[in-house]
Design an enzyme around this catalytic site. Structure first.
Site, mmCIF file in Angstrom:
data_model
loop_
_atom_site.group_PDB
_atom_site.id
_atom_site.type_symbol
_atom_site.label_atom_id
_atom_site.label_comp_id
_atom_site.label_asym_id
_atom_site.label_seq_id
_atom_site.Cartn_x
_atom_site.Cartn_y
_atom_site.Cartn_z
ATOM 1 N N GLY A 107 0.841 -1.192 0.000
ATOM 2 C CA GLY A 107 0.000 0.000 0.000
ATOM 3 C C GLY A 107 0.874 1.239 0.000
ATOM 4 C CD GLN A 157 3.331 5.859 2.715
ATOM 5 O OE1 GLN A 157 2.388 5.317 2.163
ATOM 6 N NE2 GLN A 157 4.305 5.176 3.282
ATOM 7 C CB CYS A 179 4.848 2.132 7.322
ATOM 8 S SG CYS A 179 4.430 3.658 6.483
ATOM 9 C CG LEU A 180 6.444 1.044 1.330
ATOM 10 C CD1 LEU A 180 5.943 1.327 -0.079
ATOM 11 C CD2 LEU A 180 7.534 -0.019 1.308
ATOM 12 C CG HIS A 197 -0.899 1.534 7.305
ATOM 13 N ND1 HIS A 197 -0.018 1.100 8.270
ATOM 14 C CD2 HIS A 197 -0.174 2.309 6.459
ATOM 15 C CE1 HIS A 197 1.192 1.606 8.007
ATOM 16 N NE2 HIS A 197 1.112 2.330 6.912
ATOM 17 C CD GLU A 198 -1.188 2.571 2.707
ATOM 18 O OE1 GLU A 198 -0.724 3.717 2.600
ATOM 19 O OE2 GLU A 198 -0.490 1.587 3.026
ATOM 20 C CG HIS A 213 0.217 6.891 5.284
ATOM 21 N ND1 HIS A 213 1.333 7.397 5.917
ATOM 22 C CD2 HIS A 213 0.443 5.560 5.143
ATOM 23 C CE1 HIS A 213 2.192 6.404 6.148
ATOM 24 N NE2 HIS A 213 1.672 5.272 5.693
HETATM 25 NI NI NI Z 1 2.406 3.343 5.647
#
Ligand code: NI
Length: 166
Positions: free
Chosen positions: A46, A51, A91-92, A133-134, A137
């Site tokens: 995701g 991000q 998470c990236l 989660h996204e 963000h």
């Molecule tokens: Ni994330």
């Protein structure tokens, strides 16, 4: 297509609250394609526009193993939450960091697709966690916000050290 730079914690731009998408033209389409490419390359399941420093309410997801289930959610809203589940998340924007977070186990979501068409979907398990989660963000929230200040501080120091060593 292009690989985009992913902002890493504690970059303050990750705290930006995204604006709703209003223009579904070529620029947005390019942004979506670039985000998929960036997510697949990372690799991740995701990626939120926040991000990659694009502050509109756009997320891309694919929880499949073979890039077969790309999902674009624009201006998403969770309309229903059911149950509670604890799952280890990564998470990236937090390379190498994993932590258990409690979230709803099943959700209903209303959003727009990449062409601006309204969609509704029900998600549970990993997909439900990923969507929550996204969506966090694009609202400027991060999964470490659910952890204790002590744990969050430890993660911050670890990542700052990593960033300095590059
Ligand atoms: Ni994330």
């Amino acid at each position: 297509m292009a690989i985009l730079e992913i902002l890493e914690y504690p970059d303050s731009r990750l705290r930006t609250k995204a604006e709703p998408v209003t223009d579904f033209g070529a620029e947005l389409q390019q942004q979506i394609d670039n985000m998929f490419e960036t997510m697949y390359e990372a690799p991740g399941i995701g990626l939120a526009a926040t991000q990659v420093n694009f502050h509109q309410q756009l997320i891309v997801i694919d929880i499949s193993d073979d890039k077969s289930s790309p999902l674009v959610l624009i201006n998403p809203k969770i309309t229903e939450k059911k149950g509670v589940e604890q799952r280890e998340e990564g998470c990236l924007s937090f390379p190498g960091v994993y932590a258990k977070v409690e979230r709803a186990d099943a959700i209903s979501v209303e959003a727009l697709d990449r062409n601006g068409k309204a969609i509704k979907l029900e998600a549970d398990d990993l997909l439900a966690v990923c969507i929550q989660h996204e969506i966090d963000h694009i609202e400027g929230r991060l999964f470490v916000d659910y952890l204790s200040p002590l744990k969050r501080d430890r993660i911050k120091k670890k990542l700052q050290k990593l960033q300095k060593s590059r």
